[in-house]
Design a protein around this motif. Structure first.
Motif, PDB file in Angstrom:
ATOM      1  N   VAL A 250      69.265  65.973  29.648  1.00  0.00           N
ATOM      2  CA  VAL A 250      70.652  65.868  30.546  1.00  0.00           C
ATOM      3  C   VAL A 250      69.905  66.192  32.096  1.00  0.00           C
ATOM      4  O   VAL A 250      69.971  65.653  33.460  1.00  0.00           O
ATOM      5  CB  VAL A 250      71.717  65.976  30.105  1.00  0.00           C
ATOM      6  CG1 VAL A 250      73.112  65.601  30.814  1.00  0.00           C
ATOM      7  CG2 VAL A 250      72.459  64.752  29.123  1.00  0.00           C
ATOM      8  N   ILE A 251      69.791  67.247  31.659  1.00  0.00           N
ATOM      9  CA  ILE A 251      69.003  68.587  32.781  1.00  0.00           C
ATOM     10  C   ILE A 251      67.545  68.156  33.755  1.00  0.00           C
ATOM     11  O   ILE A 251      68.080  67.874  34.651  1.00  0.00           O
ATOM     12  CB  ILE A 251      69.163  70.331  32.158  1.00  0.00           C
ATOM     13  CG1 ILE A 251      70.169  70.533  31.455  1.00  0.00           C
ATOM     14  CG2 ILE A 251      68.506  70.507  33.622  1.00  0.00           C
ATOM     15  CD1 ILE A 251      70.271  71.555  31.228  1.00  0.00           C
TER      16      ILE A 251
ATOM     17  N   LEU B 272      75.233  62.092  26.199  1.00  0.00           N
ATOM     18  CA  LEU B 272      74.270  63.134  25.970  1.00  0.00           C
ATOM     19  C   LEU B 272      74.193  64.783  25.443  1.00  0.00           C
ATOM     20  O   LEU B 272      73.424  65.345  24.122  1.00  0.00           O
ATOM     21  CB  LEU B 272      72.693  62.750  25.954  1.00  0.00           C
ATOM     22  CG  LEU B 272      71.755  61.452  26.118  1.00  0.00           C
ATOM     23  CD1 LEU B 272      70.817  60.933  27.233  1.00  0.00           C
ATOM     24  CD2 LEU B 272      71.318  61.238  24.815  1.00  0.00           C
ATOM     25  N   ALA B 273      75.044  64.776  26.646  1.00  0.00           N
ATOM     26  CA  ALA B 273      75.478  65.818  26.614  1.00  0.00           C
ATOM     27  C   ALA B 273      76.422  66.671  25.390  1.00  0.00           C
ATOM     28  O   ALA B 273      76.757  67.965  25.881  1.00  0.00           O
ATOM     29  CB  ALA B 273      76.227  66.874  28.282  1.00  0.00           C
TER      30      ALA B 273
ATOM     31  N   THR C  35      84.557  70.900  27.427  1.00  0.00           N
ATOM     32  CA  THR C  35      83.556  70.524  28.490  1.00  0.00           C
ATOM     33  C   THR C  35      82.803  69.066  28.473  1.00  0.00           C
ATOM     34  O   THR C  35      82.521  68.166  30.166  1.00  0.00           O
ATOM     35  CB  THR C  35      82.512  70.995  28.535  1.00  0.00           C
ATOM     36  OG1 THR C  35      83.312  72.982  28.173  1.00  0.00           O
ATOM     37  CG2 THR C  35      81.676  71.879  29.820  1.00  0.00           C
ATOM     38  N   PRO C  36      82.004  68.744  27.585  1.00  0.00           N
ATOM     39  CA  PRO C  36      81.599  67.370  28.335  1.00  0.00           C
ATOM     40  C   PRO C  36      82.628  66.159  28.708  1.00  0.00           C
ATOM     41  O   PRO C  36      82.455  65.467  29.362  1.00  0.00           O
ATOM     42  CB  PRO C  36      81.283  66.518  26.822  1.00  0.00           C
ATOM     43  CG  PRO C  36      81.064  67.616  25.729  1.00  0.00           C
ATOM     44  CD  PRO C  36      82.077  69.047  26.244  1.00  0.00           C
TER      45      PRO C  36
ATOM     46  N   ILE D  16      77.487  73.578  29.357  1.00  0.00           N
ATOM     47  CA  ILE D  16      77.511  73.618  28.364  1.00  0.00           C
ATOM     48  C   ILE D  16      77.041  74.420  27.362  1.00  0.00           C
ATOM     49  O   ILE D  16      77.135  74.814  26.122  1.00  0.00           O
ATOM     50  CB  ILE D  16      76.910  71.565  27.662  1.00  0.00           C
ATOM     51  CG1 ILE D  16      78.591  70.509  27.801  1.00  0.00           C
ATOM     52  CG2 ILE D  16      77.417  71.181  26.455  1.00  0.00           C
ATOM     53  CD1 ILE D  16      78.484  69.449  28.838  1.00  0.00           C
ATOM     54  N   ALA D  17      75.520  73.879  27.938  1.00  0.00           N
ATOM     55  CA  ALA D  17      74.445  74.454  27.211  1.00  0.00           C
ATOM     56  C   ALA D  17      75.053  76.357  26.901  1.00  0.00           C
ATOM     57  O   ALA D  17      74.210  76.799  26.168  1.00  0.00           O
ATOM     58  CB  ALA D  17      72.939  74.576  28.457  1.00  0.00           C
ATOM     59  N   VAL D  18      75.293  76.885  28.065  1.00  0.00           N
ATOM     60  CA  VAL D  18      75.583  78.269  28.566  1.00  0.00           C
ATOM     61  C   VAL D  18      76.581  78.848  26.830  1.00  0.00           C
ATOM     62  O   VAL D  18      76.512  78.996  26.216  1.00  0.00           O
ATOM     63  CB  VAL D  18      75.941  78.553  29.421  1.00  0.00           C
ATOM     64  CG1 VAL D  18      76.173  80.491  29.749  1.00  0.00           C
ATOM     65  CG2 VAL D  18      74.693  78.325  30.540  1.00  0.00           C
ATOM     66  N   SER D  19      77.781  77.031  27.373  1.00  0.00           N
ATOM     67  CA  SER D  19      78.461  77.990  26.533  1.00  0.00           C
ATOM     68  C   SER D  19      78.438  77.849  24.841  1.00  0.00           C
ATOM     69  O   SER D  19      79.122  77.891  24.184  1.00  0.00           O
ATOM     70  CB  SER D  19      79.986  77.007  26.524  1.00  0.00           C
ATOM     71  OG  SER D  19      80.196  75.846  26.615  1.00  0.00           O
TER      72      SER D  19
END
Lengths: 569, 498
Positions: free
Chosen positions: B450-451, B97-98, B239-240, B346-349
Motif C-alpha cells: 500500500v505504501i 490491503l492495509a 484506522t483503516p 496504521i503501520a506505526v500504531s
C-alpha cells in the motif's frame, strides 16, 4: 554532452540522490563517493557550460524544451543566459566543495547527502528555468531540504537566543515561540526558515498566477510572456495591475535574498545549519531571490521595474548598514558571516536598482564572487566548529598555531569578502559602485561605509579566532591536513583569485546576458500614469511611440510589442 | 414520469461492474460463513480479487468509451462516473490491503468487515452514477449504512462507539435534510433528473431545497459548517475505516456535487459561487488553524482532510470545465497521499500501539522507510513540489484564477503556509527528535504494498502529470456543454485528450 549540458547539470545530483536511497549507511565510503561523483559530473558539465557559452551570440543557449502539461501550458523549458551561467557554475562548485566539507559527517550520512544533493539540484533548476512554473517548482523544492538539513544536522546556538531550555517556553518573545516552533534554536531556525520562505513564495506564486491570467496566453513560458504579455495599464484597486504583480514578485523573491526587513530568518538559519548547508544557503540559495527577480520582474515587467526599482535602492541601504553593524557586534562566527552575507546582498540590490550595464553586470558578478567568498568563510567556520565545538568568538583565540592552513585561507577569505584587488569580488564591487554612482550617490556612500564595516568585523573575527592568547581548552584542535579537507577551500580560493585576475570571460558572459535586459528596461516608452486618474479609463494617456534616449547598446533589440498597444483599449 | 423497465441485455452491460461486485460480495459472505476456519487474510485477498476484476472491467469501459444511461436516466455511466468508480475501487483495494493486520484487533465478525467495506464501495459506485435526486438519496444511504457499522467496529473501544454514534446521528440528520431538500426541489420543478432541471427558475423554494441538499452533501464531504462529526469519528474509528472514510465517500460526494452544480444548477452560477467561496474559505482556514493544536495524528489528518476539501471546493467554485478537471486531478493526488499517510499511521500504531504525534519521535531512526514515506505524503498534502499535491493545488488555482476568484486564491495560498506548519510538526517529531525506544519497526507485506503504491502515485503524478491530466480532461468532457454563463476560454489543448 554538448547541447544536453543543462540536463546533466540538473539531473546528475538528482540521480545521485536516487542512487543513494539504495545504498546502506554501513558503507560510508560508497555513500560519499556516489555523492561526490554526482556533484563532480554536475561540476564538469557546468564548467563546460560556462566555457562553451558563447557571449558573442548571447541570449539563451543550451535550450531544452519538453512539453510537460499542455492543459496548464507548462513545459520543462531550460536554458541559460549570461546571468544564469555563472550562477549555475557557482552552485555546482559549492555543491562539490560542500560534499567534501561535510566529508566527516557520521550521523545518517546517506540522508545528509541525499538532501544536500536535492537542495543543490533544486537551486540549479531555478537558475536554468525558462518557465515560471518550473522556476517556482524548483524554488519551493529547495526549501524543504533546508528544513531537514537544519533540523537534523544543524547545531544549537547556546548564548544568543537562550532557547535551549527543553520546554522551549521561557522565551515567548516571538511568534515562533508562542507556536512552539521548536525547543531549541536549530528547530526554531528551521521552522522559521520554511514558514518565512513559503509565505513569501506564495506571494510570488500569486504574482505568477496573475501574470498567467492577465497575459491571457495560457502559458508560463517566460520567453513567450516577455514578448507578448501586455500587463500594463490595467487599473486595479486604485493602482495598476503591473505594479501589484511587481510588488508581489519582488518582495516574494526578495525574502530569500534577503532584503531588509525580510532578512530575519536568514542569520538564525545560517547559524543553525551545518557547514555545507550554510555554504549552499549563503552561497547560492540567497541568489535565488535576485535571480528570480531578474528573471520574472525584469524580463516580464521592464517598465514597472524601471518605475519601482528605487524601492530596492532605498531598502538596500538598510540591508548594508544593518547587516554590517549586527555582524560587527555579533560574537558567534556564523552570525558574523550570516549577517555579513545579508549585508553584502544589499550591494547586489544596489547594482540591480541602478539599472545600467555596469552596475547590473557588477551585481551578477558579485553574486558569483560572493558565493565563493562566503562559501570559504562558512567552510572554515564549520571547520573551527568541528574542532572546538563552539562558535563563540570571545572564548576562542590563537588558533593560528594549531591550524596554520586554515588561518591563511581565512585571511584570503576575508580579503575576498572585503573585495581586495586580485579577487573577483573587487571587480564586482567596483562595477557596482561605479555603475550606481550617477543614480544613487547616497547609496554608494553607504556601500563604501559597508566595505569599511566588512573590514572591521571580519578582521575582528579573524583576530578573535586565530590570533591573541589561546584558550587551552582547544589545544587538541588540528589543521586541515588531508587532501579531502583542503580540496574545497583550494577550489574556492583558486576560482576566486583566478577570476579576479582573468575576469574577461566571466565579464563577457555576464555582459551578454545583462545588455539586452538593460536595453529592454531603459528603452521602453515611459509608463502612462494610469493611477493618477484613479482608475478612470478615459484619463489614461499613453504617449504612442515617443522616442526615447538612444542607448549605448552593442546589439539593438526590436522594441517589445507591448509598448504601444495600450492605446487601442 | 413513466418508468419502462424494458431492459435489453446490452443495457445491463453498463451495470456489469456493480452486478459482478454484488455477486462477488455474496461469494465472500458465503465463504466466510461456510468455512469459519479459513484465515481472515484469505477473505481479504478474495475480496481484493473481486475488486481487481471489477477495476479491470471499468478500465476496459474507459478505454472503449462505454457510456449510457439506464432506468429512465436515473443511472448514468459516463467517463466521469468511470473515473470516480476507478478511484473508489482503487481506494477500497488499498484499504483492504492495509486492514489485513489491523483486523486482528476486532474481537468478532472479522469476515464481515471485508463484506461491509465492499458493500460501502458498491454504494459509492452507485453514488457516482446517480443522475437524479432519488438515486442520489438511495445510493448515498446505502453507502453510508456500511460505514455506520464500520466506524464502531471496535466494540470495546469507547472512542470507536462514540465516533460511530456521532456519525450515525449526524448522518441521519443529513439524510433528513437531503430528503427534505429533494422534496422541495421536486415540488418546485416537478423534476428529479439533473439535466431536466437546467432550465428551472430560481424560486425561493428551489433555492432552499438546493441549500438543504448542499448541506447534506456537505456533511458527506466534511466542509466546514458541517464538519463537526469528522474529528471524533476519524479519531474513534478503526484506522483503516478512517482511511476509507477520508477518501472514498468524499470522492463520491464530489461526483454528486459536480453533477448538481454544473448540470442541474449551471444557470444559477452567480448565486452558488458566493456560497462555495464562503464554504471553501471557512473550511480551509478553520481546519488549518484548528489542526495546529492537534496532538493525535488521526485528528490532525482529519482536519487536514477538511482543509483539503476546502481546496477542492475552490475548483468547484470556479465552475468551469477546467475547474472540474482540477477537482478530479486533485482527488487523485489526494487519494494517494492520504491513503499512504494513513497506511503509515496504521503501520506505526501496529508497532507502538498509539496514534499520538508525540510517539512518532525519531521514527526516521526506527524505520527510515516509514518516515520517508510519511514525509512525502505529508508534503504532498501540504502542496510541496515535486509531489502530486502541488500540481493538484496549482491546477485548482489556475482554474480559479481564470474565473477571477482572487480572494479565494489568496486564502488558499495563505493556507498552504499554515498547513505547512502542522505537517512539519510531524516531520520534526519523525526526523529531528530522537526516539525514546529505538527498536526498529517491522512492516507487513501488504502494508508495504500500500505504501509503495501511495509513494508511486504521489511521485509519478507530481513529476509527470501529463497522462493524468489527459485522463481527467477526457473524463469531464460532457461538462463542456453544461457550464454556465461565464465560460472562459478553455485552453485549446483541453478539448483533445484521451
Amino acid at each position: 554532452m554538448g547541447e544536453y549540458a543543462l540536463l546533466y547539470i540538473l539531473f546528475a545530483p538528482f540521480a545521485g540522490a536516487l542512487a543513494l536511497i539504495f545504498i546502506s549507511n554501513r558503507q560510508p565510503l560508497l555513500v560519499r563517493s556516489i555523492a561526490a561523483s554526482a556533484a563532480f559530473v554536475s561540476l564538469l558539465a557546468s564548467l563546460y557550460l560556462f566555457y562553451a557559452y558563447d557571449p558573442v551570440k548571447g541570449g539563451f543557449q543550451f535550450v531544452q524544451k519538453y512539453e510537460w502539461s499542455k492543459q496548464l501550458g507548462i513545459s520543462l523549458h531550460l536554458g541559460v543566459d549570461g546571468i544564469g551561467t555563472p550562477l549555475v557554475l557557482a552552485s555546482s562548485i559549492l555543491l562539490f566543495a560542500g560534499i567534501f566539507v561535510s566529508w566527516h559527517i557520521k550521523d545518517r550520512a546517506k540522508e545528509f547527502y541525499i538532501w544536500l544533493l536535492i537542495l543543490a539540484a533544486a537551486t540549479i533548476g531555478v537558475f536554468m528555468s525558462l518557465d515560471l512554473f518550473f522556476l517556482y517548482f524548483f524554488y519551493e523544492m529547495s526549501v524543504i531540504p533546508m528544513y531537514l538539513l537544519l533540523g537534523m544536522w544543524g547545531s544549537h546556538t547556546k548564548k544568543y537566543l537562550e532557547m535551549t531550555d527543553s520546554e522551549g517556553l521561557k522565551l515567548r518573545d516571538s511568534v515562533g515561540f508562542i507556536l512552539n516552533f521548536g525547543s531549541n534554536s536549530k528547530e526554531y531556525a528551521a521552522m522559521k526558515l520554511v514558514l518565512f520562505l513559503s509565505a513569501f513564495a506564495v506571494a510570488a506564486l500569486m504574482g505568477i498566477l496573475l501574470i498567467y491570467k492577465f497575459s491571457g496566453l495560457n502559458t508560463f513560458d517566460i520567453l513567450v510572456l516577455r514578448e507578448q504579455a501586455n500587463l500594463m495599464n490595467i487599473p486595479v484597486l486604485g493602482t495598476t495591475l503591473d505594479k501589484i504583480i511587481w510588488v508581489l514578485v519582488f518582495f516574494g523573491f526578495a525574502s530569500i535574498a534577503p532584503l531588509w526587513p525580510l532578512h530575519s530568518w536568514s542569520p538564525v538559519g545560517h547559524a543553525a545549519a551545518p557547514a555545507a548547508t550554510s555554504m549552499l544557503h549563503a552561497g547560492v540559495l540567497m541568489k535565488l531571490g535576485h535571480f528570480s527577480i531578474i528573471r520574472v520582474a525584469f524580463e516580464i515587467l521592464p517598465e514597472t521595474t524601471r518605475e519601482l526599482m528605487p524601492i530596492a535602492a532605498v531598502l538596500c541601504m538598510f540591508s548594508i548598514v544593518y547587516g554590517g553593524f549586527v555582524a560587527f557586534y555579533a560574537k558567534d562566527t556564523k552570525y558574523v558571516i550570516g549577517y555579513s552575507s545579508s549585508s553584502h546582498m544589499g550591494y547586489v540590490f544596489l547594482g540591480m536598482a541602478a539599472l545600467n550595464y555596469i552596475s547590473l553586470s557588477g551585481a551578477v558578478i558579485y553574486m558569483f564572487a560572493h558565493a565563493m567568498a562566503t562559501g570559504m568563510l562558512f567552510a572554515m567556520a564549520g571547520w573551527v566548529y568541528d574542532q572546538t565545538h563552539t562558535r563563540d568568538i570571545p572564548s576562542l583565540g590563537g588558533l593560528s598555531n594549531k591550524m596554520p592552513f586554515i588561518s591563511v585561507c581565512f585571511v584570503i577569505g576575508c580579503m575576498a569578502s572585503i573585495g581586495m584587488p586580485g579577487t573577483v569580488n573587487f571587480i564586482a564591487e567596483i562595477m557596482i559602485i561605479v555603475g550606481s554612482w550617477d543614480k544613487y550617490p547616497l547609496q554608494v556612500i553607504v556601500a563604501m561605509l559597508g566595505i569599511v564595516l566588512t573590514l572591521a568585523y571580519l578582521f575582528k573575527m579573524m583576530r578573535g579566532l586565530f590570533y591573541g592568547p589561546m584558550n587551552q581548552k582547544y589545544s587538541h584542535a588540528h589543521d586541515a591536513i588531508s587532501a579531502v579537507d583542503r580540496l574545497p577551500l583550494l577550489i574556492m580560493i583558486s576560482i576566486s583569485i583566478g577570476f579576479g585576475i582573468f575576469p574577461m570571460h566571466l565579464y563577457d558572459v555576464v555582459r551578454s546576458g545583462v545588455d539586452p535586459l538593460v536595453a529592454r528596461i531603459t528603452r521602453v516608452v515611459p509608463v502612462a500614469q494610469a493611477h493618477e486618474g484613479s482608475g478612470v479609463r478615459s484619463e489614461v494617456i499613453i504617449p504612442g511611440t515617443t522616442s526615447t534616449v538612444p542607448v549605448v547598446a552593442s546589439k539593438l533589440l526590436p522594441l517589445p510589442s507591448q509598448v504601444s498597444r495600450g492605446e487601442g483599449e | 414520469m413513466t418508468f419502462s423497465l424494458n431492459l435489453a441485455f446490452s443495457d445491463l452491460l453498463l451495470l456489469l461492474p456493480e452486478i459482478f461486485l454484488t455477486c462477488w460480495l455474496c461469494v465472500v459472505l458465503i465463504v466466510d460463513f461456510s468455512f469459519p476456519r479459513v484465515p481472515q487474510d484469505r477473505l481479504a485477498y478474495l475480496s481484493v480479487a473481486g475488486l481487481v476484476v471489477t477495476l479491470g472491467c471499468l478500465a476496459w469501459f474507459d478505454m472503449n468509451h462505454v457510456s449510457g444511461t439506464l432506468f429512465g436516466n436515473m443511472f448514468v455511466l459516463d467517463r466521469m462516473a468511470i473515473f470516480f468508480k476507478i478511484v473508489i475501487l482503487g481506494a477500497t483495494i488499498l484499504v483492504i490491503l492495509a486492514s489485513i493486520e489491523y483486523v486482528n484487533r476486532f474481537t468478532l465478525f472479522r469476515g464481515e468487515y471485508y463484506c461491509l467495506v465492499v458493500m460501502s464501495a458498491l454504494g459509492m459506485m452507485f453514488m457516482v452514477s446517480a443522475n437524479d435526486l432519488l438515486s442520489v438519496f438511495v445510493s448515498l444511504e446505502f453507502a453510508t449504512l456500511g460505514f455506520y457499522v464500520l466506524v464502531s467496529y471496535l466494540r470495546d473501544d469507547l472512542a470507536s462507539n462514540e465516533g460511530g454514534l456521532k456519525f450515525f446521528i449526524l448522518g441521519v440528520l443529513a439524510a433528513g435534510l437531503l430528503a427534505y431538500g429533494i422534496s422541495l426541489v421536486y415540488g418546485e420543478t416537478g423534476k428529479l433528473v439533473f439535466s431536466d432541471m437546467a432550465s428551472a427558475q430560481p424560486t425561493p423554494g428551489l433555492i432552499i431545497g438546493f441549500l438543504l441538499i448542499f448541506a447534506a452533501l456537505g456533511f458527506k464531504v466534511g466542509a466546514v459548517p458541517f464538519h463537526s462529526w469528522i474529528p471524533d469519528t476519524y479519531h474513534g474509528a478503526p484506522t483503516p475505516v478512517t482511511t476509507f472514510l477520508s477518501i472514498a465517500p468524499k470522492a463520491a460526494a464530489f461526483a454528486i456535487l459536480l453533477r448538481i452544480f454544473l448540470v442541474a444548477l449551471g444557470t444559477f452560477k452567480p448565486l452558488w459561487v458566493v456560497l462555495l467561496v464562503a464554504v471553501s474559505i471557512l473550511s480551509m482556514t478553520y481546519a488549518n488553524i484548528v489542526a495546529i493544536a492537534q496532538r493525535n495524528i488521526k485528528r490532525l489528518l482529519a482536519y487536514s482532510g477538511i482543509a483539503q476539501v476546502g481546496n477542492v471546493l475552490i475548483g468547484l467554485a470556479a465552475g468551469t470545465k477546467m475547474g472540474n478537471d482540477a477537482i478530479l486531478f486533485y482527488l487523485l493526488a489526494y487519494l494517494f497521499a492520504n491513503i499512504g499517510a494513513f497506511a503509515v499511521v496504521i503501520a506505526v500504531s501496529q508497532a507502538i500501539g498509539t496514534d499520538e504525534i508525540e510517539d512518532y519521535r525519531g521514527l526516521s531512526r526506527r524505520s527510515p522507510f516509514l518516515a520517508f514515506a510519511m514525509l512525502l505524503f505529508l508534503l504532498s498534502l501540504a502542496g510541496v513540489p515535486p509531489l502530486a499535491g502541488f500540481i493538484g493545488k496549482l491546477y485548482i488555482f489556475v482554474a480559479a484564477i481564470k474565473e477571477g476568484l482572487y480572494t479565494l486564491i489568496v486564502v488558499g495560498l495563505v493556507n498552504i503556509v499554515i498547513s505547512m506548519y502542522y505537517y512539519l510538526i510531524v516531520v520534526k517529531q519523525m526526523y529531528i527528535n530522537e526516539p525514546i525506544d529505538p527498536s526498529p519497526i517491522a512492516i507487513s507485506g501488504p502494508m508495504k504494498t500500500v505504501i509503495y503504491v501511495g509513494l508511486a502515485g504521489t511521485l509519478v503524478i507530481g513529476i509527470y502529470p501529463q497522462p493524468f491530466t489527459d485522463w481527467v480532461v477526457s473524463a469531464t468532457l460532457m461538462f463542456a456543454n453544461f457550464v454556465g454563463p461565464s465560460v472562459t476560454i478553455i485552453p485549446p489543448g483541453a478539448s483533445l485528450g484521451g
